[in-house]
Design an enzyme around this catalytic site. Structure first.
Site, short mmCIF file in Angstrom:
data_model
loop_
_atom_site.label_atom_id
_atom_site.label_comp_id
_atom_site.label_asym_id
_atom_site.label_seq_id
_atom_site.Cartn_x
_atom_site.Cartn_y
_atom_site.Cartn_z
N ARG A 90 0.79 -1.59 0.26
CA ARG A 90 0.12 -0.05 0.05
C ARG A 90 0.54 1.39 0.21
O ARG A 90 0.64 2.47 -0.21
CB ARG A 90 -0.71 0.25 0.83
CG ARG A 90 -1.81 1.29 1.53
CD ARG A 90 -2.36 0.77 2.77
NE ARG A 90 -3.11 2.35 2.34
CZ ARG A 90 -3.93 2.85 2.80
NH1 ARG A 90 -5.07 1.86 4.14
NH2 ARG A 90 -5.10 4.09 3.20
N ASN A 144 -10.71 -4.26 -1.69
CA ASN A 144 -10.54 -2.71 -2.69
C ASN A 144 -9.71 -3.43 -3.86
O ASN A 144 -8.53 -4.19 -3.51
CB ASN A 144 -10.22 -2.04 -1.74
CG ASN A 144 -10.58 -1.24 -1.25
OD1 ASN A 144 -12.63 -0.97 -1.48
ND2 ASN A 144 -10.55 -0.14 0.18
N CYS A 164 -19.12 -1.68 1.03
CA CYS A 164 -18.33 -0.82 1.60
C CYS A 164 -18.93 0.37 1.73
O CYS A 164 -20.16 -0.15 1.81
CB CYS A 164 -18.35 0.12 -0.15
SG CYS A 164 -16.94 1.79 -0.06
N HIS A 194 -16.75 3.87 -4.81
CA HIS A 194 -15.43 4.87 -4.27
C HIS A 194 -15.26 5.85 -5.86
O HIS A 194 -14.89 6.42 -6.50
CB HIS A 194 -14.08 4.42 -4.74
CG HIS A 194 -13.45 3.49 -3.29
ND1 HIS A 194 -12.63 3.07 -2.51
CD2 HIS A 194 -14.67 3.52 -2.36
CE1 HIS A 194 -12.39 2.42 -1.55
NE2 HIS A 194 -13.80 3.15 -1.36
N TYR A 244 -13.94 10.36 -2.25
CA TYR A 244 -12.80 10.23 -2.64
C TYR A 244 -13.47 10.80 -4.16
O TYR A 244 -12.23 10.64 -4.88
CB TYR A 244 -13.42 8.03 -3.46
CG TYR A 244 -13.05 7.39 -2.25
CD1 TYR A 244 -11.78 7.04 -2.68
CD2 TYR A 244 -14.39 6.92 -1.44
CE1 TYR A 244 -11.78 6.19 -1.03
CE2 TYR A 244 -13.15 6.23 -0.83
CZ TYR A 244 -12.41 5.48 -0.66
OH TYR A 244 -11.98 5.17 0.96
#
Length: 421
Positions: A90, A144, A164, A194, A244
């Site tokens: 990440r 995700n 989500c 998102h 987002y």
């Protein structure tokens, strides 16, 4: 009832376990299996999970294991919350895109594509094992990028629904602003994972009064501050975008910010270290307050509600989920995965009809859906050219020089996770 959590060693898990304990009348779990290859983390999380159940007098049994096949054997539902490559991957996703002037984020843009490429093959392997163990089991995906992962599962014929926490978080915030119970609010939530907008906020169900104009008139400043977008923009849109959308509506501003502060991945890694130290305390028998800062707020309530609806037909009749478009939004392919309100039950999720949308929303949705088509193709079949095309198609990239450089960086940073390299 047996539920399995893949990625059970995640620091998220006590939030989920707390929900299972509190809401046991909604979802009577008899056996909860936490499976994770990280034995040290799993031991700490599993110990706290058992203490949470004991504190709330939950009669269910909690099992921890690193054996995936044993974990999914006989499971009625399998929740996926894994992170291939961990926080180290990440951190890379959030860092190298910035060198090209693009947003560095784990679910959208180049970083989101990298995560999809790492994740889709692993999830499909897990899903095949679930199908062999119990063809009737439901897979609930919280991993995700949810839209792409859920689409991969559905195209492979799995019984899957994506989840989500954005919608349930907004529902709670709006309810607090309006001083009503969250259950009284129904969101006209529409978009892709998102990439969503609240086009209506209704009292007492999908046919109820739309109080979004009242909400914006009285609380636009608070909503805008929470989204970190100007109030004037909300006034002009007349809808509430998810946070987002800031990556799209304020891309360059976000890039400047990300270049001058520690990455979210670094913050989360430090937080996880602190959380695991707390979990090791044998006196701790409830989720710590720090967990609220980790992310995933209200994940447990949403997961329990969805699992209950799929397995027992109980729970809320309408829920925001990621599921197959199937004509709901006629400007998107039928096999696209959309995030909308749906009627959910043992047969799955059926999207509710969506009223007309502003081209400002539909155009961006169509653009990102085209990117997701190419991203999934790259995840399934590999190849540098497919990665390049997916990056070139993304609205946050869109220039061939950036796409070329980002492709090189993506492959270099993810080589160990890409079977085709």
């Amino acid at each position: 009832m047996k539920l399995t959590v893949v990625g059970g060693g995640s620091t998220y898990t006590p939030e989920l376990v707390d929900g299972f304990a509190r809401l046991r009348d909604t979802l009577p779990v008899e056996e909860l299996v936490l499976v994770d290859p990280a034995a040290d983390r799993l031991e700490l999380v599993g110990g706290l999970a058992r203490r949470i159940f004991a504190r709330q007098d939950h009669p269910g049994r909690i099992v921890t294991t690193s054996d995936l096949d044993a974990a999914v054997d006989g499971a009625d539902a399998v929740l996926l919350q894994l992170r291939v490559g961990g926080q180290a991957a990440r951190l890379q996703d959030e860092t190298w895109p910035l060198d090209c002037g693009c947003v560095g984020q784990e679910t959208t843009g180049a970083g989101g594509l990298a995560k999809a490429l790492r994740t889709v093959p692993v999830v499909l392997d897990i899903a095949e094992r679930v199908r062999r163990a119990n063809p009737r089991a439901w897979i609930i995906d919280f991993t995700n990028p949810v839209g792409i992962v859920t689409r991969a599962l559905l195209q492979a014929g799995h019984r899957a629904v994506g989840l989500c926490n954005v919608a349930i978080g907004l529902q709670r915030k709006f309810a607090a602003l309006l001083d009503v119970a969250p259950a009284e609010l129904h969101l006209d939530h529409v978009g892709l994972n998102h990439l969503t907008w609240e086009t209506g906020v209704r009292l007492h169900g999908p046919e109820g009064e739309d109080v979004l104009p009242r909400l914006l008139a009285g609380h636009a400043d608070a909503i805008a501050a929470d989204l970190r977008l100007p109030r004037a923009l909300l006034n002009r849109l007349g809808v509430v975008p998810s946070y987002y959308l800031r990556y799209y509506y304020a891309h360059d501003e976000v890039v400047r910010e990300l270049r001058t502060k520690p990455s979210r991945a670094a913050e989360v890694a430090a937080m996880e270290k602190e959380l695991l130290a707390l979990y090791a305390d044998p006196a701790l028998d409830e989720k710590p307050a720090l967990l609220a800062k980790r992310g995933g707020a209200f994940y447990s309530e949403a997961a329990v509600d969805l699992a209950a609806a799929l397995l027992t037909g109980s729970g809320s009749p309408y829920q925001v989920v990621n599921t197959r478009n199937a004509g709901t939004l006629p400007f998107l392919p039928d096999d696209a995965v959309i995030e909308v309100q749906a009627a959910v039950g043992p047969k799955g999720a059926s999207p509710l009809p969506v009223t007309s949308l502003d081209p400002l929303c539909t155009g961006l949705m169509a653009h990102v859906t085209a990117y997701e088509d190419l991203a999934l193709d790259a995840a399934l079949r590999g190849g540098r050219d497919r990665v390049f095309k997916a990056l070139l198609s993304h609205p946050l990239i869109g220039q061939y020089e950036y796409a070329e450089e980002l492709t090189d960086r993506l492959v270099a940073h993810n080589r160990e996770h890409l079977a085709w390299v």
